[in-house]
Enzyme design. Structure first.
Site, mmCIF file in Angstrom:
data_model
loop_
_atom_site.group_PDB
_atom_site.id
_atom_site.type_symbol
_atom_site.label_atom_id
_atom_site.label_comp_id
_atom_site.label_asym_id
_atom_site.label_seq_id
_atom_site.Cartn_x
_atom_site.Cartn_y
_atom_site.Cartn_z
ATOM 1 N N ARG A 1 0.835 -1.221 0.000
ATOM 2 C CA ARG A 1 0.000 0.000 0.000
ATOM 3 C C ARG A 1 0.863 1.262 0.000
ATOM 4 O O ARG A 1 0.447 2.302 -0.524
ATOM 5 C CB ARG A 1 -0.930 -0.020 1.224
ATOM 6 N N ILE B 1 -7.243 7.249 -1.014
ATOM 7 C CA ILE B 1 -7.086 5.793 -1.093
ATOM 8 C C ILE B 1 -7.935 5.271 0.070
ATOM 9 O O ILE B 1 -7.841 5.764 1.196
ATOM 10 C CB ILE B 1 -5.594 5.375 -0.994
ATOM 11 N N SER B 2 -8.816 4.311 -0.230
ATOM 12 C CA SER B 2 -9.811 3.889 0.769
ATOM 13 C C SER B 2 -9.166 3.236 1.975
ATOM 14 O O SER B 2 -8.025 2.769 1.930
ATOM 15 C CB SER B 2 -10.785 2.899 0.147
ATOM 16 N N GLN B 3 -9.959 3.151 3.026
ATOM 17 C CA GLN B 3 -9.525 2.456 4.231
ATOM 18 C C GLN B 3 -9.309 0.978 3.881
ATOM 19 O O GLN B 3 -10.173 0.362 3.244
ATOM 20 C CB GLN B 3 -10.627 2.609 5.286
#
Lengths: 245, 810
Positions: free
Chosen positions: A67, A93-95
C-alpha cells in the site's frame, strides 16, 4: 466452512507472513499488523457480514500488495494505518478494511474478469489483480489515471488494463463482467453497467463521502436477470435491541 | 474629570468599526461555509470571537500605557483591524485543515486551532479600539456603547445587501477598506490628520492592489464542485452570490453529469444533459435540458418520489424547494396540469427562468407552472390549498446530511406543525410526499415517519397508520401522508409501482411480515420494524432504546437533523476504525466541543488577567467586589444574545424569509439597544440602580408577555403585506431592545464611578459571555426549545439586579 476454523486461519496468517517476509520491503511488519487488525475487525463485524472471516485469498492479496507504493511520499508513514489517506486531486485511497470488504463481497474467482470504475491510486485494482484474471479499470481524472497506470505497470500488474475517461457506459468491448467494483461516488447505478454484468455477477458500491464510508451496496444479478441489492453496514452496530413491535 | 472630558467623541469611527466587525463575522461564516463545511465554520468563527475576550484581558493589563497615547493606540488598532481582516482570512485559508480527517489525523485539531487563533486577530483589534474608547471616554461611555450598537445594527443590514451585490471575496476587500476608512474617520475625529492619514490611504491602495492569485478562494479539494471541475472539459459557466449561498453553475459537455439519485436499478433510461448547480461548492442540484419532449424525462418516473403520481391523478401540485426544477419536470411528466413551484433563493430561480431559460425549456414560463419566490412554509401558510400533491424536494446532499452537518441548522419544513399545515392544504385524498436519503441505521426516514404520526394525531386522526405509506430503494426513501385513508386500489398501484422498480415496501396499512426487505435487503428490516414500532404501543420505549434521536422536531425545537445521543457516542468511537466513523453525528459534537473550548478559554481570559492585575496593584484598595462584576456582565452577555437568537427564530415564519428575519430582528435589537444605551447616560450616578430596576422589570414583563402571546399574535398578522410585517416586527422588538440596551452601560458607568480600571475586565467578561451565549442558546434550543431559551434569558436578566456592582463598604 473449513476456512473459518481458527487453526486454519492461524496457518494462513503464518503462511502470509512467511511469503511476505521473503519479499521484505521494509513494511512487512506494518502490513502484517494491518492484516491482523482487519481480521479482528471482520470478526467483530461478523454479524453484519454474515461471516467470521474474509476469503483467505483476499487477505493474502491485502498482505501482499504494498500500500505504501500507492500513497504520496508524505503519507508513507501512515500507509499501513487502517484509515483512508489523501492522494491528491481531491481523491483518497480507501480504508484497507473497506477495500478488503469490497474485494470479498464480489467473491472473486481466479478466472474472473472484473471492471473497476474509479482507479484512483490503483490500490484496489492491484488487490483485484491478485485475485482475478483480468481487471479493467476506468479513471475519470486524467492525471490520476496516468499516475496509477505507470505505478501499476512498474509494480508488474500487467493484468490491469486502464483507460482514462467516462465510466458510465462501462467497457463494452470487454463485457460482460463477472464483477464490477465502483469506487467513485455514484448518484445512481448506470443502466449500461447493469447490462454489462453477467447473470450471477456482483457489483459493489460504497456510499458515503471520500473519507467516510457509510454503507456498502452489493448489487446481485440473478440468473434470470433480476437485480437485488444488499445494503451492508460495515460496522458492528445495532441501533436497537429488544422487541418493540 | 478625565483627559477625555470635553473632547469630541469618535462615534463615527466607533460605529463604522463596529459595523465592519459584525459584517466581517457574517462574511467569515459565508467564506468558510464555501471553502470548508458549515459546522466547522460555525466552530471557527464562534471561537474567533473570543478575540473580544482577549482584548478585554489585554486592555486590563496594559490600559495605563495605551491610554497615555490614546489617539495612537486607538487609530493603530482600527488600522490593524482593517488590514488583518483581509490578511488573516487569506492566511487562514492556506491552513490545510480537512474536517473529514478529524477522526483520523491528529494534526487536524492543531490546524483547526491555528485557524481560529488567526481569525481571532481582527476581532481582537476591533475590540481593542472600542474597549479603549469606552475606558478613555468613560464619563460618556453610554454614548460610545450606543455608537457601537448602532454601528453593529447598520452592519447587520449592510452585509446582507453587500453579499447580494458582490462576490464574497470582493466583500472581504470592501470590509478591509471599511476598516481602514474607520481609522481615517478616527484620524479626522481626533484631529490627527497628517502622516497617519497618508499612511492609511497607502494601506487602502495596497489592499486594492493585492495580487489576484492571493485573492482567490481556496475551496477544500473534497467539496463536490472541486471534484467535478477535475473532470475533463468541465467548466464553471456562471456564479451567483447572495447571503443564501454561492451558486456555481457547471457545464460538463464531454462527460455528462447524469445526476439522478434514487434511480431504480431497473431503469433503462438515463437523464438528459444537465447543468450542475452547486451551492457553496457542494450539494449538487441540476437543471435538466428540456425541449418540450416529455419522453426525455422518463428517468423521473423511475424514482421513489414518482410514487404519488401512480396512486391517483395529480391535477394540482405544489413543489417546495423547486431549485433547478427537477421535481417540477417530474410533475409535468406525470401530466400535472397546475404546478406551484416555491423557491427560496431568487438567484437560483432566475438561473432557470432567465439565464438558462432556453436550456431548461422555459420551464417556469410553461403553461400551468407558477413560480413563487419565498420561504416554503410561509407560502403554504398563506396559500389557498386544495393540492392533490405537496412534494418536499430532497435538497440536501447525502454526504452533508449523513455526516451531521445540518445538526445545528434549524429546519421548519420537517416539524410536526409544518407537516400538520401541509396536510391541511391537501385536497380530499391528496398526498404529502417527502423523499429522504437512506441512511443506515435509519435516521431521517424514521424520524419523519414519527413526525407524520404526530402531525396526523394532532389533526385528530386516531389511526395514523391508515394514512401512511413508506417505500425505499437502495438510495432514497419516500414517505406519503394521505389526507384520508388509503384505498385498496391505491395499495394495488403501490405494489405494482414498487415491483416494477425493485423498491421495497416499508409501511402501508396492513403490511404483512415477509412483504418487505425483498429487493434491497438489509440484515434486519430496520425500516419496517421501526415503522411498526412507531405506530405501536411500544413507541416511547422504541424511541428511548433507539441509538439515535428520532423524536419528532417541533417549531420550538426545529432541529430535525439532530440525531445524536450521548450513550451512542462511546460505542461509535470505539468502532471508529471498523467502519463506525461514519456514524458520528459531527454537527452536535462540534457544538459541544465549541462550548467546552469557549468555557475553558473564557475562564482563562477572565480569571488570569484579573489575578495578574490584582498582584500588580495590591496597594490599591478594591472598591467593587470582583464576583459582582463577573456575575453582572456574564449574566448580561448570556441573556442579551439568548433573547436575540430566540427572537430571530420567533420571527422567522412571520417574516416569511430567513434573511428578513435576521436583518430585521438583529438590526432592530442592535439599533434600539443603542438608543436605550444613549438614553441611559442621562441618569445621575445615584439613580443608576433605580434605572436598572426599571429596565430589568420592563424586560422581564415584556419578555413574559411575548413568550406567552407572541406566537398567537404573529399568527393572526401573517397575511399582512411585507412592509407591514417588517414594521410590526421592529415595533414589537423596539421597547424590549430599548430596555436591553441599558443594563450594560449602567454597569460600566457604575464601574467608571468606583473602579474604572475594571472597565476592560467587564469588556472581557462580556466578550466571553457573548461567545458562550450563542453556542449555549443553540444547545438549549436543541434540548429544551426556544421558549425555554427566552425564559432562561429573562431569569438571568432578573438575577442581574442582585449583582449590580456596588461599592464595597469601607
Amino acid at each position: 466452512m473449513l476456512y473459518r476454523h481458527p487453526l486454519l486461519q492461524g496457518c494462513i496468517l503464518l503462511l502470509l507472513s512467511l511469503s511476505s517476509a521473503l519479499a521484505d520491503d521494509g513494511y512487512t511488519q506494518a502490513r502484517q499488523q494491518l492484516i491482523q487488525e482487519i481480521t479482528q475487525d471482520v470478526q467483530d463485524t461478523s454479524l453484519y457480514l454474515d461471516k467470521e472471516t474474509l476469503d483467505p485469498r483476499v487477505m493474502a492479496a491485502m498482505a501482499k500488495v504494498p500500500r505504501h507504493e500507492f500513497v504520496p511520499a508524505g503519507q508513507r508513514d501512515h500507509a499501513y494505518e487502517n484509515r483512508p489517506l489523501p492522494i491528491g486531486y481531491g481523491q483518497t485511497i480507501s480504508q484497507p478494511y473497506i477495500v478488503a470488504l469490497m474485494s470479498d463481497l464480489i467473491k472473486p474467482q481466479p478466472g474472473d474478469r472484473v471492471l473497476e470504475l474509479g482507479t484512483g491510486s490503483g490500490y484496489q485494482a492491484a488487490i483485484l489483480a491478485e485475485l482475478v484474471a483480468q481487471v479493467y479499470s476506468i479513471e475519470i481524472i486524467e492525471e490520476l489515471g496516468k499516475e496509477a497506470g505507470e505505478r501499476l505497470a512498474r509494480l508488474g500488474y500487467d493484468n490491469v488494463t486502464l483507460r482514462i475517461g467516462d465510466g458510465y457506459y462501462g467497457w463494452e468491448e470487454h463485457a460482460p463482467f463477472d464483477a464490477i467494483v465502483v469506487t467513485a461516488a455514484a448518484s445512481h447505478v448506470p443502466p449500461p453497467l447493469v447490462a454489462q454484468l453477467k447473470p450471477g455477477g456482483r457489483m459493489v458500491i460504497p456510499v458515503g463521502s471520500r473519507f467516510l464510508t457509510q454503507q456498502l451496496v452489493l448489487v446481485e444479478k440473478q440468473a434470470d436477470g433480476q437485480l437485488l441489492t444488499r445494503q451492508i453496514l460495515p460496522v458492528k452496530f445495532v441501533p436497537l435491541t429488544g422487541e418493540h413491535n | 474629570m478625565t483627559a477625555a472630558d470635553g473632547q469630541r467623541l469618535p462615534w463615527l469611527s466607533i460605529a463604522l468599526v463596529s459595523a465592519t466587525a459584525l459584517a466581517y463575522e457574517v462574511l467569515l461564516m459565508r467564506l468558510f461555509s464555501i471553502i470548508q463545511w458549515h459546522h466547522f465554520a460555525y466552530m471557527m468563527i464562534s471561537l474567533a470571537l473570543l478575540g473580544y475576550g482577549v482584548s478585554g484581558a489585554f486592555l486590563l493589563l496594559l490600559q495605563g500605557q495605551l491610554l497615555r497615547r490614546f489617539a495612537t493606540s486607538y487609530l493603530t488598532n482600527l488600522a490593524l483591524f482593517g488590514v488583518s481582516s483581509v490578511g488573516c482570512f487569506l492566511l487562514a485559508q492556506q491552513i490545510p485543515f480537512n474536517a473529514e480527517e478529524v477522526l483520523w489525523d491528529p494534526r487536524q485539531p492543531v490546524w483547526l486551532l491555528c485557524t481560529y487563533l488567526l481569525l481571532a486577530v481582527p476581532f481582537f483589534f476591533a475590540a481593542n479600539a472600542i474597549g479603549l474608547a469606552l475606558i478613555y471616554y468613560r464619563e460618556r461611555l453610554s454614548r460610545i456603547y450606543a455608537a457601537d450598537l448602532l454601528g453593529a445594527g447598520f452592519g447587520s443590514i449592510a452585509i446582507l445587501v453587500l453579499l447580494f451585490v458582490v462576490l464574497p471575496l470582493q466583500a472581504l476587500t470592501v470590509l478591509g477598506l471599511a476598516g481602514i476608512t474607520a481609522a481615517l474617520l478616527g484620524v479626522l475625529e481626533l484631529r490627527k490628520a497628517g502622516t497617519a492619514a497618508w499612511l492609511l490611504v497607502l494601506l487602502a491602495v495596497a489592499l486594492l492592489l493585492l495580487p489576484p492569485r492571493w485573492m482567490t478562494l481556496e475551496m477544500s479539494p473534497y467539496k463536490g464542485l472541486n471534484e467535478t471541475l477535475r473532470v475533463k472539459d468541465t467548466r464553471m459557466v456562471a456564479q451567483r452570490s447572495s447571503p443564501l449561498g454561492l451558486l456555481s453553475v457547471v457545464e460538463s459537455p464531454t462527460i455528462p453529469l447524469r445526476h439522478a439519485p434514487g434511480l431504480s436499478l431497473n431503469a433503462t433510461t438515463e437523464p438528459p444533459p444537465q447543468l450542475g448547480v452547486f451551492t457553496d461548492g457542494d450539494g449538487l442540484s441540476v437543471i435538466n435540458r428540456y425541449q418540450g419532449d416529455l419522453q426525455t424525462l422518463a428517468y423521473l418516473d423511475q424514482m421513489t418520489s414518482a410514487l404519488p403520481y401512480h396512486l391517483r391523478p395529480v391535477k394540482r401540485g405544489l413543489i417546495l424547494g423547486a431549485g433547478g426544477g427537477t421535481d417540477v419536470l417530474q410533475a409535468l411528466y406525470h401530466h400535472t396540469s397546475s404546478v406551484d413551484a416555491v423557491e427560496l433563493n431568487p438567484q437560483f430561480a432566475r438561473l432557470v427562468s432567465s439565464d438558462y431559460a432556453d436550456y431548461a425549456g422555459h420551464l417556469y414560463q410553461t403553461a400551468g407552472v407558477t413560480l413563487h419566490l419565498g420561504e416554503a412554509r410561509s407560502f403554504v401558510t398563506g396559500s389557498s390549498g386544495d393540492y392533490d400533491l405537496i412534494q418536499v424536494s430532497l435538497l440536501d446532499s447525502f454526504s452533508a446530511s449523513a455526516s451531521g452537518q445540518y445538526a445545528l441548522s434549524e429546519n421548519h419544513l420537517y416539524t410536526t406543525e409544518a407537516l400538520g399545515e401541509f396536510l391541511g392544504k391537501l385536497s380530499a385524498g391528496g398526498f404529502l410526499s417527502i423523499t429522504r436519503w437512506i441512511k443506515l441505521p435509519p435516521r431521517d426516514t424514521l424520524k419523519l415517519f414519527a413526525t407524520a404520526i404526530d402531525a396526523l394525531r394532532a389533526s385528530g386522526v386516531t389511526d395514523p397508520g391508515q394514512q401512511l405509506i413508506l417505500i425505499r430503494g437502495w438510495q432514497t426513501s419516500t414517505l406519503l401522508v394521505k389526507n384520508g385513508s388509503i384505498t385498496a386500489q391505491e395499495l394495488q398501484q403501490l405494489r405494482s409501482f414498487c415491483a416494477a422498480r425493485s423498491f421495497d415496501l416499508a409501511w402501508y396499512p396492513g403490511i404483512r411480515p415477509g412483504e418487505s426487505n425483498h429487493y434491497n435487503r438489509l440484515r434486519e428490516d430496520w425500516f419496517r420494524d421501526g415503522a411498526v414500532a412507531l405506530l405501536g404501543e411500544q413507541r416511547e420505549r422504541f424511541l428511548e432504546d433507539y441509538k439515535f434521536n428520532l423524536n419528532p422536531s417541533t417549531d420550538d425545537q426545529p432541529y430535525f437533523f439532530h440525531f445524536f445521543k450521548w450513550r451512542t457516542l462511546l460505542e461509535v468511537l470505539q468502532l471508529r476504525e471498523r467502519g463506525g466513523a461514519a456514524l458520528t453525528d459531527a454537527g452536535y459534537l462540534v457544538l459541544v466541543a465549541t462550548l467546552v473550548q469557549a468555557v475553558i478559554a473564557s475562564l482563562l481570559l477572565i480569571l488570569l488577567p484579573i489575578w495578574i492585575h490584582q498582584r500588580r496593584s495590591r496597594s490599591v484598595q478594591q472598591t467593587v467586589r470582583g464576583s459582582m462584576v463577573v456575575g453582572y456582565f456574564l449574566l448580561l452577555g448570556l441573556s442579551f444574545l439568548f433573547i436575540e437568537i430566540a427572537f430571530i427564530q420567533k420571527f422567522l415564519l412571520f417574516l416569511h424569509h430567513p434573511l428578513y428575519a435576521i436583518a430585521v430582528v438583529l438590526s432592530s435589537f442592535l439599533v434600539f439597544s443603542g438608543l436605550g444605551s444613549a438614553w441611559s447616560g442621562r441618569v445621575s450616578p445615584e439613580a443608576r440602580g433605580k434605572r436598572l430596576l426599571q429596565a430589568v422589570s420592563a424586560i422581564v414583563l415584556l419578555g413574559t408577555v411575548y413568550l406567552l402571546s407572541l406566537d398567537g399574535l404573529l399568527g393572526h398578522l401573517t397575511d399582512l403585506p411585507e412592509l407591514a410585517r417588517i414594521l410590526i416586527s421592529a415595533s414589537l422588538i423596539a421597547p424590549l431592545a430599548f430596555c436591553m440596551g441599558m443594563p450594560f452601560p449602567l454597569g460600566l458607568a457604575r464601574l467608571a464611578d468606583h473602579a474604572p480600571d475594571l472597565i476592560p475586565w467587564a469588556w472581557a467578561i462580556n466578550g466571553c459571555a457573548s461567545v458562550i451565549s450563542a453556542v449555549l442558546a443553540t444547545l438549549l434550543a436543541i434540548h429544551l426549545g426556544f421558549a425555554t431559551v427566552i425564559a432562561v434569558a429573562l431569569a438571568l436578566y432578573a438575577l442581574t439586579l442582585w449583582v449590580f456592582p456596588t461599592p464595597c463598604r469601607p
